[in-house]
Structure formats: structure tokens, C-alpha cells
Write an enzyme that holds these catalytic residues in place. Structure first.
Site, PDB file in Angstrom:
ATOM      1  N   ASP A 105       0.819  -1.208   0.000  1.00  0.00           N
ATOM      2  CA  ASP A 105       0.000   0.000   0.000  1.00  0.00           C
ATOM      3  C   ASP A 105       0.858   1.265   0.000  1.00  0.00           C
ATOM      4  O   ASP A 105       2.009   1.253   0.442  1.00  0.00           O
ATOM      5  CB  ASP A 105      -0.915   0.018   1.219  1.00  0.00           C
ATOM      6  CG  ASP A 105      -1.885  -1.156   1.243  1.00  0.00           C
ATOM      7  OD1 ASP A 105      -2.226  -1.649   0.147  1.00  0.00           O
ATOM      8  OD2 ASP A 105      -2.283  -1.576   2.341  1.00  0.00           O
ATOM      9  N   LYS A 106       0.244   2.350  -0.428  1.00  0.00           N
ATOM     10  CA  LYS A 106       0.926   3.650  -0.475  1.00  0.00           C
ATOM     11  C   LYS A 106       1.581   3.990   0.860  1.00  0.00           C
ATOM     12  O   LYS A 106       2.743   4.397   0.898  1.00  0.00           O
ATOM     13  CB  LYS A 106      -0.085   4.740  -0.862  1.00  0.00           C
ATOM     14  CG  LYS A 106       0.471   6.157  -0.770  1.00  0.00           C
ATOM     15  CD  LYS A 106      -0.616   7.190  -1.024  1.00  0.00           C
ATOM     16  CE  LYS A 106      -0.082   8.594  -0.818  1.00  0.00           C
ATOM     17  NZ  LYS A 106      -1.129   9.634  -1.006  1.00  0.00           N
TER      18      LYS A 106
END
Length: 306
Positions: free
Chosen positions: A138-139
């Protein structure tokens, strides 16, 4: 164009067509599979079907895998920490806040943009926007990723992901104090039935298994090591929230009121191990926790001494 044929057994009867193909090709996203179904690259018993078609015992599914698309995403001069590189793979340490590949709303400033500035020879299997990307984080999750520089390396790494032989170990800080020293969460994941942007534990979801062990307990938090057996979207975040201990700083699955000023969940992909696609040698990489993570732990250590 490569074609794959599947004879549907009783085990998969009733499963959606897109879900079945996603389970067969875990390196490809479900949205990518759905796009190919719309493009008429998938047929069931010689006929076109929609993504939500429910499979029947005895169905024959033919999946035409399109040729790799030439890359046209622009490279950008963005600093990246490269832990290892050769003619087949690049191992990078992604910082928190960086998106892995271009997508709606994030076409610039991604890891892919940085990689294309660093080298032009990345695998084209995942198409224009995700060259070389075998797996994602994820970011707002930091840590290690392996990127494929050619299609052969990509396929061999993807096969290791599929058969769960790749070592992936994360460090997470949880809300609350876990009682057990270690455990396994075996709970299927799928889209949340109401909030579609979220994942959730659902009865007919995809198999998802997370192993965890406690590293340290604090007055209101627990530091754990998580080992992924599978690698579903948001797996650790959803599994930990499912057992009542969401990740600190998680804006989606965590507590609404946060006691630390964080940009996202406290989750770091610390260790990654895989068999090199050319040499056959097992390689393992380890990283330190990022500074923001260390500072939070230092503050928690001070609480223990008070």
C-alpha cells in the site's frame, strides 16, 4: 497470444468467472481480469460471458492472455533506495507515502515512474502502467519490493507468490494489547459488502492466512511480526482489525481517534526472500524500520519507564 484452458471442477462451481481467473493469476489484479473479459479475451464453452458469470461443473474456460504492451509511462527523477540489482531483478525499499504504480488519481510520482528513470528494461507482463510490478504494498506501507526486469523473471517470481514460497515478513504496531504470544489468522478476504473501497473478512472471499508473533507489549499497544502465507489486498490491516487490534494510524480500518500524528498505518515490509529466477539461489533482504516508526517506538519505550 498465449491461451490457457481450464476445466472447472466441482470445487469451483458457483464461483464468479473473474474471481476464478484472479485466483489462477494472482499476479494480475481483478480489475485487469475484468478488463480482459470485457475485451472478449475470455470464453466459457466457446461463448462470451460477463465477469459475474457463475461457473458450473464441467465448464471449459479459455483465457487468451494478450501480448505485453509497450511501455509509455514517463520516467521521473525520483530518488529510490535500491537494495540489490542485476539483469533480472531490482529489490527496492519503498518509503511510506509512495504509490507503487500509476492509477487513476496517481499518474505521477510513483515507484514505477522512478524505476523507469533508473532503467528502461522492465517486464511488460502487467502492461503499460505496472511494468515489472510482481507484487505491491500500500501507499502508506513502507518496505521491500522485488521488481522484475524481464518477462521470464516476472513469471518465475509470480509463480513463487502463487505457491506461497516467497518469504514476506512485516512489522506492525497494533492498537491494544494482544494476549497470545503468537497465532494464525485464517479468514477469507473480499470486497466489503457495503463499503466497496474497503476489504473485509467475507464467507466467500479468497483464502487469506497471516501468521503473527508478539515482539513487545506496551501499555496500550503491541508490536508484532507478521508473516504472510497469502498476499491479499490489505491483508494484514484487515486481519488485525478482524481480531480487534487494528494497526496504529490506519485511516481505513483503524480507530477514528489517533493518539499519534501519522500519515498512515504503521506497517513495514521488513524482510523479503525469494529464489532468484536465473541462478536458483535463495536470496533474502532485510531493512531497518523507517525513522517515523522508530520515533513512535521510542516514545512508547519512554512510557514503559515512567
Amino acid at each position: 497470444m498465449e491461451s490457457k484452458e481450464f476445466l472447472i471442477s466441482k470445487d469451483y462451481e458457483g464461483m464468479r468467472l473473474d474471481v476464478f481467473l484472479s485466483s489462477r493469476f494472482e499476479e494480475k489484479s481483478r480489475s485487469y481480469i475484468q478488463g480482459l473479459i470485457k475485451r472478449e479475451d475470455v470464453k466459457v464453452n466457446g461463448k462470451l460471458k460477463k465477469s459475474n458469470y457463475r461457473l458450473r461443473h464441467g465448464d471449459i474456460v479459455i483465457f487468451n492472455i494478450p501480448e505485453a504492451v509497450p511501455l509509455d509511462i514517463a520516467g521521473e527523477d525520483i530518488p529510490i533506495e535500491i537494495l540489490y540489482e542485476d539483469k533480472d531483478v531490482i529489490v527496492v525499499n519503498k518509503p511510506q507515502g509512495m504509490v507503487v504504480h500509476p492509477a487513476p488519481g496517481n499518474y505521477n510520482g510513483t515507484l514505477v515512474n522512478a524505476l523507469l528513470n533508473h532503467c528502461k528494461d522492465l517486464s511488460g507482463i502487467n502492461g503499460v502502467t505496472r511494468p515489472g510490478i510482481v507484487h505491491r504494498i500500500d501507499k502508506d506501507t513502507s518496505g521491500i519490493l522485488v521488481v522484475a526486469k524481464n518477462d521470464l523473471a516476472h513469471n518465475k517470481l509470480a509463480e513463487q507468490l502463487k505457491n506461497h514460497s516467497m518469504t514476506r515478513i512485516y512489522i506492525a504496531l497494533l492498537e491494544g494489547v494482544l494476549k497470545d504470544e503468537e497465532g494464525t489468522i485464517d479468514a477469507p478476504l473480499g470486497r466489503h459488502p457495503v463499503e466497496r473501497i474497503k476489504m473485509a473478512v467475507v464467507p466467500n472471499g479468497r483464502n487469506a492466512v497471516t501468521h503473527y508473533r508478539v515482539l513487545k507489549r506496551y501499555p496500550s499497544n503491541t508490536l508484532v511480526e507478521c508473516r504472510l502465507e497469502t498476499g491479499r489486498t490489505h491483508q494484514i490491516r484487515v486481519h488485525m482489525a478482524h481480531i480487534g487490534h487494528p494497526l496504529v494510524g490506519d485511516p481505513v480500518y483503524g480507530y477514528k481517534k489517533q493518539k499519534f500524528r501519522l500519515k498512515g498505518q504503521m506497517l513495514h515490509a521488513k524482510k523479503l526472500g525469494f529464489i532468484h529466477p536465473s541462478t536458483g539461489e535463495y536470496m533474502e533482504f532485510d531493512t531497518d524500520l523507517p525513522e517515523y516508526f522508530k520515533k513512535i517506538l521510542e516514545n512508547l519505550e519512554k512510557q514503559l519507564k515512567q
